[in-house]
Scaffold this motif. Structure first.
Motif, PDB file in Angstrom:
ATOM      1  N   UNK A 103      -4.273   5.964   0.835  1.00 55.65           N
ATOM      2  CA  UNK A 103      -2.992   6.666   0.700  1.00 55.65           C
ATOM      3  C   UNK A 103      -2.438   6.497  -0.714  1.00 55.65           C
ATOM      4  N   UNK A 104      -2.487   5.272  -1.235  1.00 59.79           N
ATOM      5  CA  UNK A 104      -1.945   5.029  -2.574  1.00 59.79           C
ATOM      6  C   UNK A 104      -2.668   5.873  -3.613  1.00 59.79           C
ATOM      7  N   UNK A 105      -4.000   5.933  -3.525  1.00 60.00           N
ATOM      8  CA  UNK A 105      -4.754   6.732  -4.488  1.00 60.00           C
ATOM      9  C   UNK A 105      -4.436   8.217  -4.344  1.00 60.00           C
ATOM     10  N   UNK A 106      -4.248   8.677  -3.101  1.00 59.97           N
ATOM     11  CA  UNK A 106      -3.953  10.094  -2.869  1.00 59.97           C
ATOM     12  C   UNK A 106      -2.563  10.474  -3.363  1.00 59.97           C
ATOM     13  N   UNK A 107      -1.618   9.538  -3.323  1.00 61.58           N
ATOM     14  CA  UNK A 107      -0.246   9.831  -3.727  1.00 61.58           C
ATOM     15  C   UNK A 107      -0.006   9.612  -5.221  1.00 61.58           C
ATOM     16  N   UNK A 108      -0.987   9.060  -5.917  1.00 62.92           N
ATOM     17  CA  UNK A 108      -0.817   8.791  -7.346  1.00 62.92           C
ATOM     18  C   UNK A 108      -0.575  10.094  -8.104  1.00 62.92           C
ATOM     19  N   UNK A 109       0.176  10.038  -9.207  1.00 63.27           N
ATOM     20  CA  UNK A 109       0.497  11.270  -9.940  1.00 63.27           C
ATOM     21  C   UNK A 109      -0.695  11.923 -10.602  1.00 63.27           C
ATOM     22  N   UNK A 110      -1.780  11.185 -10.804  1.00 62.08           N
ATOM     23  CA  UNK A 110      -3.015  11.778 -11.312  1.00 62.08           C
ATOM     24  C   UNK A 110      -4.181  10.996 -10.735  1.00 62.08           C
ATOM     25  N   UNK A 111      -5.360  11.609 -10.656  1.00 62.69           N
ATOM     26  CA  UNK A 111      -6.480  10.948  -9.957  1.00 62.69           C
ATOM     27  C   UNK A 111      -7.138   9.818 -10.730  1.00 62.69           C
ATOM     28  N   UNK A 112      -6.959   9.749 -12.041  1.00 66.62           N
ATOM     29  CA  UNK A 112      -7.600   8.711 -12.843  1.00 66.62           C
ATOM     30  C   UNK A 112      -6.813   7.416 -12.732  1.00 66.62           C
ATOM     31  N   UNK A 113      -7.337   6.468 -11.957  1.00 64.34           N
ATOM     32  CA  UNK A 113      -6.633   5.213 -11.709  1.00 64.34           C
ATOM     33  C   UNK A 113      -7.010   4.176 -12.765  1.00 64.34           C
ATOM     34  N   UNK A 114      -6.009   3.478 -13.275  1.00 70.96           N
ATOM     35  CA  UNK A 114      -6.243   2.459 -14.290  1.00 70.96           C
ATOM     36  C   UNK A 114      -6.055   1.045 -13.750  1.00 70.96           C
ATOM     37  N   UNK A 170      -1.426   4.522 -13.090  1.00 68.94           N
ATOM     38  CA  UNK A 170      -2.077   5.583 -13.850  1.00 68.94           C
ATOM     39  C   UNK A 170      -1.305   5.783 -15.143  1.00 68.94           C
ATOM     40  N   UNK A 171      -1.880   6.558 -16.047  1.00 64.97           N
ATOM     41  CA  UNK A 171      -1.198   6.844 -17.304  1.00 64.97           C
ATOM     42  C   UNK A 171       0.110   7.592 -17.070  1.00 64.97           C
ATOM     43  N   UNK A 172       0.216   8.293 -15.933  1.00 62.61           N
ATOM     44  CA  UNK A 172       1.415   9.079 -15.632  1.00 62.61           C
ATOM     45  C   UNK A 172       2.456   8.311 -14.832  1.00 62.61           C
ATOM     46  N   UNK A 173       2.145   7.051 -14.459  1.00 64.45           N
ATOM     47  CA  UNK A 173       3.106   6.271 -13.705  1.00 64.45           C
ATOM     48  C   UNK A 173       2.471   5.542 -12.536  1.00 64.45           C
ATOM     49  N   UNK A 174       3.278   4.720 -11.859  1.00 63.41           N
ATOM     50  CA  UNK A 174       2.806   3.894 -10.754  1.00 63.41           C
ATOM     51  C   UNK A 174       3.213   4.494  -9.414  1.00 63.41           C
ATOM     52  N   UNK A 175       2.434   4.171  -8.389  1.00 63.20           N
ATOM     53  CA  UNK A 175       2.759   4.581  -7.027  1.00 63.20           C
ATOM     54  C   UNK A 175       2.546   3.387  -6.112  1.00 63.20           C
ATOM     55  N   UNK A 176       3.528   3.100  -5.245  1.00 61.26           N
ATOM     56  CA  UNK A 176       3.428   1.961  -4.341  1.00 61.26           C
ATOM     57  C   UNK A 176       3.541   2.403  -2.896  1.00 61.26           C
ATOM     58  N   UNK A 177       2.718   1.804  -2.050  1.00 57.93           N
ATOM     59  CA  UNK A 177       2.818   1.993  -0.610  1.00 57.93           C
ATOM     60  C   UNK A 177       2.824   0.613   0.033  1.00 57.93           C
ATOM     61  N   UNK A 178       3.333   0.527   1.250  1.00 58.72           N
ATOM     62  CA  UNK A 178       3.376  -0.752   1.957  1.00 58.72           C
ATOM     63  C   UNK A 178       3.125  -0.502   3.434  1.00 58.72           C
ATOM     64  N   UNK A 179       2.587  -1.520   4.100  1.00 63.62           N
ATOM     65  CA  UNK A 179       2.317  -1.378   5.520  1.00 63.62           C
ATOM     66  C   UNK A 179       2.155  -2.715   6.204  1.00 63.62           C
ATOM     67  N   UNK A 180       2.059  -2.661   7.518  1.00 59.74           N
ATOM     68  CA  UNK A 180       1.839  -3.857   8.319  1.00 59.74           C
ATOM     69  C   UNK A 180       1.133  -3.452   9.602  1.00 59.74           C
TER      70      UNK A 180
END
Length: 533
Positions: A342-353, A425-435
């Motif tokens: 989910x975190x990778x899918x919601x990231x602002x761009x697909x290239x993860x750093x 990512x270069x375009x910003x961060x995305x955070x998800x949380x779960x339990x």
């Protein structure tokens, strides 16, 4: 009495080097190349290790009789002929040789590239048929030409390195590879496939096969390419739309193609086999004596490691952690895979750093290395040429420039246990949380796109960012209903400390949400992602 020797059965011919390695390690080796299935079932209980290729089936029946077995190693890339789940339950390590054919595949790509450029097979056939067609088969040089590489994993990178040796310029597309890796590898980074199509004289495809890459090279892709482009596929047949390639060849827009793989194999009546400007081979990308020997040797290395207490670096099943810790973290395995995805899918761009995993609460006090691996697996699944598993996930992340960190905190506000995942990512961060919730450890999503809620995860979900006003959920429900998709559950979360009307809506559905539905919602929804877990 002396200790009983540790015994390994080599069930198929894996090459002399692998067998010699086993014996040099002090293991007792039996060769069962000509054993029947009945003999194998009768005697497998004698062995601590077995080394196979593709013909031997290490299935549940065989494993049930393998009372002393500690490791199954396959001299090849996949493990389709091994019942990995049963082996894992029995504590048997399953390993393979995933890097055994990358050089071979890259070299075969170069062989087809040269054959395509210089019309080698056509000229050969003409000459042995009694014709001296020297002028007819004049070719083109590779020097100064642009090679477009779609998919820049291990094989794509090796192809690029070799092509640069011929004086070619390399332009590569891979949305999941960190940007600085392209420069390190001497390739120009393409932001999207269209940037490759606009400049490439040759296009070679090295993508994983999934629903997003099937027919990746279709009519639109060919139309966007330079006139006279030449196409190579030494990866997977379904990556290329055969009908579209045929039409592009017929029109002359594509001047030639070289194919080693096909949608259905084996095949001898493909519609392109008779084309004078098409070079074909019967899936020879991994077929060399060296690759066969290398696979046997690498698989033997894993057998030796497993039977001598060393790390098994290519295991495809669960790495060993303490029984108590495994019992404590096991309920979170599926959740962590889902959060990574989910975190990778919601990231602002697909290239993860970068990828940061935070464990909070009781789970933080356990050995959570396996959970970190699950998050990485989720983030990389479908994005690499190789299948991602529990052992290679971190190595693949490092290869792609993805920095992975994990932190622990003994307390978690509002929940007994919490897992937070942040992708950078270069375009910003995305955070998800779960339990996980309840005795059945149901995975719940608690945070996404800056909003908080509580929603049980299902195999299909969609996430929307929008301006909160009456009727939005109804509009979404109508759009999904028109597409034959039912909403299973939904949750809306406002962003804390945000005075705007921005909100996040998450729905789970009974089927895959089509891209057409997301597009049809228009500007009222600022962002939308459909995710299959």
């Amino acid at each position: 009495m002396g200790r009983e020797p540790v015994k390994v059965l080599v069930a198929e011919d894996v090459g002399a080097s692998g067998i010699d390695l086993l014996r040099d390690a002090g293991l007792h080796v039996d060769l069962g190349f000509d054993w029947t299935r009945e003999q194998l079932l009768e005697r497998i209980g004698e062995y601590q290790g077995i080394l196979i290729r593709s013909a031997t089936k290490a299935d549940a029946e065989l494993l049930a009789r393998a009372s002393n077995l500690q490791v199954v190693a396959r001299a090849g890339v996949g493990v389709d002929n091994v019942d990995v789940d049963t082996a894992t339950r029995q504590g048997v390590v399953v390993a393979n040789a995933p890097q055994s054919n990358v050089v071979t595949a890259a070299e075969h790509t170069m062989a087809l590239l040269l054959a395509l450029a210089r019309n080698v097979p056509q000229a050969h056939a003409s000459l042995v048929d009694g014709r001296w067609d020297r002028s007819k088969y004049s070719g083109v040089e590779l020097q100064g030409k642009v090679l477009g590489v779609l998919g820049f994993g291990r094989i794509g990178q090796l192809v690029a390195h070799r092509a640069r040796g011929f004086g070619m310029q390399v332009v590569a597309y891979d949305p999941y590879l960190a940007e600085d890796r392209f420069a390190e590898l001497g390739a120009e980074r393409a932001a999207d496939p269209a940037d490759v199509y606009a400049v490439a004289d040759f296009v070679t495809v090295h993508l994983p096969k999934n629903k997003d890459t099937e027919n990746f090279l279709d009519a639109d892709a060919f139309a966007a390419m330079k006139p006279g482009v030449r196409i190579l596929n030494v990866a997977r047949g379904p990556l290329v739309d055969d009908d579209a390639l045929k039409a592009a060849l017929d029109s002359g827009h594509v001047s030639g193609a070289a194919l080693d793989v096909f949608r259905e194999e084996p095949v001898t009546d493909h519609p392109l086999f008779g084309y004078p400007n098409v070079v074909v081979t019967p899936h020879l990308g991994a077929s060399t004596a060296e690759a066969t020997d290398r696979a046997g040797y690498q698989a033997a290395e894993q057998v030796v490691a497993a039977l001598t207490g060393q790390p098994v670096t290519t295991a495809v099943n669960v790495p060993a952690i303490g029984a108590d810790d495994l019992a404590a973290v096991e309920p979170f395995l599926g959740l962590c895979v889902s959060l990574g995805r989910i975190a990778a899918a919601l990231a602002p761009e697909p290239s993860l750093e970068g990828l940061e995993v935070e464990f909070l609460g009781r789970v933080a006090d356990r050995d959570h290395r396996l959970l970190t691996i699950q998050v990485v697996k989720g983030a990389l699944t479908g994005r690499t040429e190789e299948a991602v598993n529990d052992v290679n996930a971190l190595a693949l992340a490092a290869e792609r420039g993805l920095a992975v960190t994990a932190t622990s905190h003994s307390t978690a506000r509002d929940f007994t246990d919490l897992v937070r995942v942040t992708v950078r990512t270069a375009a910003g961060d995305t955070r998800v949380a779960g339990t996980v919730v309840g005795r059945r450890h149901r995975p719940h999503l608690l945070e996404a796109w800056g909003s908080r809620f509580n929603l049980q995860l299902e195999p299909h979900l969609a996430v929307f960012s929008y301006t909160d006003r009456p009727g939005m959920l109804g509009r979404l429900g109508t759009a999904l209903g028109d597409a034959g998709i039912n909403i299973v559950s939904a949750a809306v979360g406002r962003r804390p400390d945000d005075e705007s009307d921005s909100a996040t809506l998450v729905v789970t559905t009974d089927g895959d949400v089509p891209a057409s539905v997301l597009t049809a919602l228009g500007d009222d929804f600022a962002a939308a992602r459909a995710i299959n877990l």
